[in-house]
Design a protein around this motif. Structure first.
Motif, PDB file in Angstrom:
ATOM      1  N   SER A  18      -3.542  -7.091  -8.678  1.00  0.00           N
ATOM      2  CA  SER A  18      -3.025  -5.969  -9.464  1.00  0.00           C
ATOM      3  C   SER A  18      -3.298  -4.633  -8.778  1.00  0.00           C
ATOM      4  O   SER A  18      -2.488  -3.707  -8.859  1.00  0.00           O
ATOM      5  CB  SER A  18      -3.635  -5.980 -10.871  1.00  0.00           C
ATOM      6  N   ALA A  19      -4.441  -4.532  -8.074  1.00  0.00           N
ATOM      7  CA  ALA A  19      -4.740  -3.290  -7.365  1.00  0.00           C
ATOM      8  C   ALA A  19      -3.738  -3.042  -6.242  1.00  0.00           C
ATOM      9  O   ALA A  19      -3.237  -1.924  -6.057  1.00  0.00           O
ATOM     10  CB  ALA A  19      -6.160  -3.339  -6.811  1.00  0.00           C
ATOM     11  N   LEU A  20      -3.409  -4.082  -5.465  1.00  0.00           N
ATOM     12  CA  LEU A  20      -2.439  -3.910  -4.380  1.00  0.00           C
ATOM     13  C   LEU A  20      -1.025  -3.738  -4.922  1.00  0.00           C
ATOM     14  O   LEU A  20      -0.194  -3.068  -4.306  1.00  0.00           O
ATOM     15  CB  LEU A  20      -2.500  -5.116  -3.442  1.00  0.00           C
ATOM     16  N   ALA A  21      -0.737  -4.321  -6.093  1.00  0.00           N
ATOM     17  CA  ALA A  21       0.591  -4.164  -6.684  1.00  0.00           C
ATOM     18  C   ALA A  21       0.840  -2.730  -7.136  1.00  0.00           C
ATOM     19  O   ALA A  21       1.981  -2.258  -7.119  1.00  0.00           O
ATOM     20  CB  ALA A  21       0.754  -5.122  -7.859  1.00  0.00           C
ATOM     21  N   MET A  22      -0.202  -2.022  -7.552  1.00  0.00           N
ATOM     22  CA  MET A  22      -0.028  -0.646  -8.028  1.00  0.00           C
ATOM     23  C   MET A  22      -0.001   0.366  -6.885  1.00  0.00           C
ATOM     24  O   MET A  22       0.360   1.529  -7.089  1.00  0.00           O
ATOM     25  CB  MET A  22      -1.147  -0.270  -8.998  1.00  0.00           C
ATOM     26  N   ALA A  23      -0.348  -0.042  -5.670  1.00  0.00           N
ATOM     27  CA  ALA A  23      -0.347   0.898  -4.543  1.00  0.00           C
ATOM     28  C   ALA A  23       1.087   1.267  -4.174  1.00  0.00           C
ATOM     29  O   ALA A  23       1.910   0.374  -3.944  1.00  0.00           O
ATOM     30  CB  ALA A  23      -1.060   0.278  -3.341  1.00  0.00           C
ATOM     31  N   PRO A  24       1.420   2.546  -4.116  1.00  0.00           N
ATOM     32  CA  PRO A  24       2.782   2.950  -3.716  1.00  0.00           C
ATOM     33  C   PRO A  24       3.112   2.462  -2.315  1.00  0.00           C
ATOM     34  O   PRO A  24       2.272   2.491  -1.413  1.00  0.00           O
ATOM     35  CB  PRO A  24       2.720   4.480  -3.772  1.00  0.00           C
ATOM     36  N   ALA A  25       4.329   1.963  -2.135  1.00  0.00           N
ATOM     37  CA  ALA A  25       4.800   1.503  -0.828  1.00  0.00           C
ATOM     38  C   ALA A  25       5.764   2.532  -0.257  1.00  0.00           C
ATOM     39  O   ALA A  25       6.730   2.928  -0.909  1.00  0.00           O
ATOM     40  CB  ALA A  25       5.484   0.142  -0.953  1.00  0.00           C
ATOM     41  N   ASN A  26       5.514   2.982   0.978  1.00  0.00           N
ATOM     42  CA  ASN A  26       6.349   3.984   1.641  1.00  0.00           C
ATOM     43  C   ASN A  26       6.852   3.444   2.972  1.00  0.00           C
ATOM     44  O   ASN A  26       6.193   2.615   3.608  1.00  0.00           O
ATOM     45  CB  ASN A  26       5.553   5.282   1.875  1.00  0.00           C
ATOM     46  N   GLN A  28     -12.253  -0.381   0.551  1.00  0.00           N
ATOM     47  CA  GLN A  28     -12.385  -0.375   2.004  1.00  0.00           C
ATOM     48  C   GLN A  28     -12.406  -1.770   2.603  1.00  0.00           C
ATOM     49  O   GLN A  28     -11.720  -2.048   3.597  1.00  0.00           O
ATOM     50  CB  GLN A  28     -13.654   0.384   2.403  1.00  0.00           C
ATOM     51  N   PHE A  29     -13.169  -2.675   2.005  1.00  0.00           N
ATOM     52  CA  PHE A  29     -13.403  -3.964   2.645  1.00  0.00           C
ATOM     53  C   PHE A  29     -12.598  -5.118   2.038  1.00  0.00           C
ATOM     54  O   PHE A  29     -12.473  -6.167   2.672  1.00  0.00           O
ATOM     55  CB  PHE A  29     -14.898  -4.316   2.594  1.00  0.00           C
ATOM     56  N   THR A  30     -12.078  -4.942   0.832  1.00  0.00           N
ATOM     57  CA  THR A  30     -11.291  -6.001   0.201  1.00  0.00           C
ATOM     58  C   THR A  30      -9.807  -5.674   0.231  1.00  0.00           C
ATOM     59  O   THR A  30      -8.992  -6.451   0.730  1.00  0.00           O
ATOM     60  CB  THR A  30     -11.746  -6.227  -1.253  1.00  0.00           C
ATOM     61  N   LEU A  31      -9.446  -4.507  -0.311  1.00  0.00           N
ATOM     62  CA  LEU A  31      -8.028  -4.146  -0.381  1.00  0.00           C
ATOM     63  C   LEU A  31      -7.485  -3.735   0.980  1.00  0.00           C
ATOM     64  O   LEU A  31      -6.329  -4.055   1.315  1.00  0.00           O
ATOM     65  CB  LEU A  31      -7.833  -3.008  -1.384  1.00  0.00           C
ATOM     66  N   GLY A  32      -8.291  -3.032   1.779  1.00  0.00           N
ATOM     67  CA  GLY A  32      -7.819  -2.548   3.073  1.00  0.00           C
ATOM     68  C   GLY A  32      -7.323  -3.658   3.991  1.00  0.00           C
ATOM     69  O   GLY A  32      -6.195  -3.607   4.489  1.00  0.00           O
ATOM     70  N   PRO A  33      -8.134  -4.702   4.245  1.00  0.00           N
ATOM     71  CA  PRO A  33      -7.656  -5.787   5.115  1.00  0.00           C
ATOM     72  C   PRO A  33      -6.425  -6.507   4.568  1.00  0.00           C
ATOM     73  O   PRO A  33      -5.519  -6.843   5.334  1.00  0.00           O
ATOM     74  CB  PRO A  33      -8.868  -6.726   5.183  1.00  0.00           C
ATOM     75  N   MET A  34      -6.385  -6.758   3.257  1.00  0.00           N
ATOM     76  CA  MET A  34      -5.217  -7.434   2.694  1.00  0.00           C
ATOM     77  C   MET A  34      -3.989  -6.541   2.753  1.00  0.00           C
ATOM     78  O   MET A  34      -2.866  -7.022   3.010  1.00  0.00           O
ATOM     79  CB  MET A  34      -5.503  -7.853   1.250  1.00  0.00           C
ATOM     80  N   ALA A  35      -4.153  -5.237   2.541  1.00  0.00           N
ATOM     81  CA  ALA A  35      -3.022  -4.316   2.651  1.00  0.00           C
ATOM     82  C   ALA A  35      -2.463  -4.311   4.067  1.00  0.00           C
ATOM     83  O   ALA A  35      -1.236  -4.254   4.263  1.00  0.00           O
ATOM     84  CB  ALA A  35      -3.450  -2.906   2.243  1.00  0.00           C
ATOM     85  N   ARG A  36      -3.327  -4.383   5.044  1.00  0.00           N
ATOM     86  CA  ARG A  36      -2.852  -4.410   6.438  1.00  0.00           C
ATOM     87  C   ARG A  36      -2.067  -5.683   6.719  1.00  0.00           C
ATOM     88  O   ARG A  36      -1.063  -5.654   7.433  1.00  0.00           O
ATOM     89  CB  ARG A  36      -4.049  -4.299   7.388  1.00  0.00           C
ATOM     90  N   LYS A  37      -2.504  -6.816   6.177  1.00  0.00           N
ATOM     91  CA  LYS A  37      -1.748  -8.061   6.326  1.00  0.00           C
ATOM     92  C   LYS A  37      -0.349  -7.912   5.713  1.00  0.00           C
ATOM     93  O   LYS A  37       0.651  -8.356   6.295  1.00  0.00           O
ATOM     94  CB  LYS A  37      -2.491  -9.209   5.636  1.00  0.00           C
ATOM     95  N   LEU A  62       1.225   0.747   2.527  1.00  0.00           N
ATOM     96  CA  LEU A  62       0.725   0.839   1.158  1.00  0.00           C
ATOM     97  C   LEU A  62      -0.267   1.990   1.084  1.00  0.00           C
ATOM     98  O   LEU A  62      -1.219   2.059   1.864  1.00  0.00           O
ATOM     99  CB  LEU A  62       0.041  -0.468   0.745  1.00  0.00           C
ATOM    100  N   ASP A  63      -0.029   2.897   0.157  1.00  0.00           N
ATOM    101  CA  ASP A  63      -0.857   4.099   0.030  1.00  0.00           C
ATOM    102  C   ASP A  63      -2.048   3.801  -0.870  1.00  0.00           C
ATOM    103  O   ASP A  63      -1.942   3.804  -2.093  1.00  0.00           O
ATOM    104  CB  ASP A  63      -0.008   5.234  -0.549  1.00  0.00           C
ATOM    105  N   LEU A  64      -3.186   3.539  -0.265  1.00  0.00           N
ATOM    106  CA  LEU A  64      -4.383   3.214  -1.028  1.00  0.00           C
ATOM    107  C   LEU A  64      -5.089   4.442  -1.583  1.00  0.00           C
ATOM    108  O   LEU A  64      -6.078   4.306  -2.313  1.00  0.00           O
ATOM    109  CB  LEU A  64      -5.357   2.406  -0.158  1.00  0.00           C
ATOM    110  N   SER A  65      -4.604   5.633  -1.242  1.00  0.00           N
ATOM    111  CA  SER A  65      -5.221   6.838  -1.798  1.00  0.00           C
ATOM    112  C   SER A  65      -5.005   6.933  -3.308  1.00  0.00           C
ATOM    113  O   SER A  65      -5.676   7.704  -3.989  1.00  0.00           O
ATOM    114  CB  SER A  65      -4.648   8.087  -1.125  1.00  0.00           C
ATOM    115  N   SER A  66      -4.072   6.135  -3.838  1.00  0.00           N
ATOM    116  CA  SER A  66      -3.830   6.157  -5.283  1.00  0.00           C
ATOM    117  C   SER A  66      -5.054   5.685  -6.062  1.00  0.00           C
ATOM    118  O   SER A  66      -5.158   5.940  -7.261  1.00  0.00           O
ATOM    119  CB  SER A  66      -2.630   5.276  -5.631  1.00  0.00           C
ATOM    120  N   PHE A  67      -5.990   5.005  -5.404  1.00  0.00           N
ATOM    121  CA  PHE A  67      -7.174   4.526  -6.111  1.00  0.00           C
ATOM    122  C   PHE A  67      -8.142   5.659  -6.435  1.00  0.00           C
ATOM    123  O   PHE A  67      -9.121   5.449  -7.135  1.00  0.00           O
ATOM    124  CB  PHE A  67      -7.876   3.444  -5.281  1.00  0.00           C
ATOM    125  N   LEU A  68      -7.858   6.849  -5.926  1.00  0.00           N
ATOM    126  CA  LEU A  68      -8.672   8.005  -6.281  1.00  0.00           C
ATOM    127  C   LEU A  68      -8.154   8.714  -7.527  1.00  0.00           C
ATOM    128  O   LEU A  68      -8.700   9.727  -7.934  1.00  0.00           O
ATOM    129  CB  LEU A  68      -8.713   9.002  -5.110  1.00  0.00           C
TER     130      LEU A  68
END
Length: 389
Positions: A57-65, A312-321, A341-347
């Motif tokens: 769900s965290a990666l699904a909510m990340a905006p894709a550009n 950083q360590f869970t979402l970041g590697p999967m987002a790169r994949k 995937l813009d992970l800055s949305s988690f802030l």
């Protein structure tokens, strides 16, 4: 092997065993007797479901550009057909977050997530998530990986025809692979962990079903006949066994005495073992325990750090994949296009950290005030000034 299966295999088809996959072979063997464990059975352990939900769900909510790299730098692309699928939905049944959540969850549970690319000519018109339980991957004689898909044609499991997808027709997201071809479920890498968790659940269910408290012994100074013992046992179970009958008054006669066994759940290490199973599953998915509501070792400080660690360590590697798999499958080689995937949305939930980062960027000359306002969803001051004039 039946004649039909031999003919089908000679023609390049392969029958897939029902409710099984190579990723779960080791897990089924470890659990021993009983039905083979699959992804759905693993999710009976709440921590598995919570970890998968947290990541997917965290990666699904990340905006894709979508960006294009040029000699002058990188510019965002708004007119690519994929942009429309991100905004309006990748297919007629799912939104972009729905598809991404299902695909990431499939990858975490089975080791593989598959998305079919539908094209009209050279244009991408739809992306469809394919459940991995529908897929029988095979290596063609050419060495290319192909996917035989048996689609579900109804809501209750009816299956339709088998169709073959080539590697260029799909986006294949893999968890860590042993052979570079198929991903392997991380649960199957540590089968004893999920086995212990499921056995702990089974023990807890049996414990509650037998009275919600430790049982005892009925004794007598006199000899009790086998028939009397059987009738007494049945009467005791009918009146006192089960969580709903706990606390009822026990009446004995004929010199019978009930002696309870003084064993608490803590003494039986039931609670301790189940808590340890939660931590072990969190390790498998690299999800900090506070994110799945395990606050046994939690403080405000380490809870805040857990969120940053998770990103950083869970979402970041999967987002790169995900970025690499999508970019490779959807964009022509040499086009300079890539998805991010813009992970800055988690802030969003941490305004103090977010605005402190904006201030640092402005003070360093990386952003100006209008660019910060655009990031935060405000109109730029330049436009506001022109409108007033």
């Amino acid at each position: 092997m039946p004649l039909v299966d031999r003919l089908a295999r000679a023609m390049g088809f392969e029958r897939r065993a029902a409710a099984s996959s190579p990723s779960w072979g080791a897990l089924a063997a470890t659990l021993g007797t009983g039905p083979a464990v699959n992804e759905r059975m693993a999710e009976n352990f709440a921590t598995v479901t919570a970890c998968v939900n947290a990541v997917s769900s965290a990666l699904a909510m990340a905006p894709a550009n979508i960006y294009r790299r040029t000699d002058a730098g990188r510019v965002e692309v708004f007119d690519h057909p994929l942009r429309r699928l991100i905004d309006a939905g990748p297919n007629d049944k799912q939104t972009w977050p729905d598809m991404m959540e299902a695909n990431v969850a499939s990858t975490l549970l089975s080791g593989n997530g598959l998305i079919e690319i539908e094209r009209e000519g050279a244009e991408i018109v739809a992306l469809r998530h394919i459940p991995w339980t529908w897929v029988s991957p095979m290596l063609a004689p050419s060495g290319r990986l192909v996917y035989d898909v048996t689609e579900q044609t109804g809501l209750y499991g009816a299956t339709g025809r088998v169709r073959r997808l080539l590697s260029g027709d799909v986006i294949h997201l893999r968890d860590r692979s042993d052979d570079g071809i198929l991903g392997r479920s991380r649960l199957s890498r540590s089968p004893s962990t999920i086995a212990a968790a499921l056995q702990g659940n089974e023990f807890a269910q049996a414990f509650l079903a037998n009275g919600a408290q430790p049982s005892g012994a009925i004794t007598s100074d006199q000899t009790i006949s086998p028939d009397t013992m059987t009738a007494l046992r049945q009467q005791f179970d009918d009146r006192h066994a089960g969580a709903g009958k706990a606390g009822k008054v026990l009446v004995l006669s004929d010199g019978l005495t009930f002696t309870p066994f003084q064993i608490s759940p803590e003494d039986a290490e039931l609670l301790g073992s189940r808590k340890f199973s939660v931590e072990e599953v969190c390790r498998l998915f690299q999800v900090p325990p506070p994110l799945v509501q395990d606050y046994s070792h939690n403080t405000f400080t380490n809870s805040e750090a857990a969120g940053r660690w998770f990103a950083q360590f869970t979402l970041g590697p999967m987002a790169r994949k995900i970025e690499a798999a999508f970019s490779r499958a959807l964009f022509p080689e040499g086009s300079g296009l890539e998805i991010e995937l813009d992970l800055s949305s988690f802030l969003r939930g941490d305004p103090q950290t977010r605005w402190a980062a904006h201030k640092i960027a402005v003070d360093a000359g990386i952003l100006d005030a209008d660019e910060v306002r655009e990031i935060e969803g405000f109109n730029p001051r330049r436009a506001a000034t022109v409108g007033v004039a």
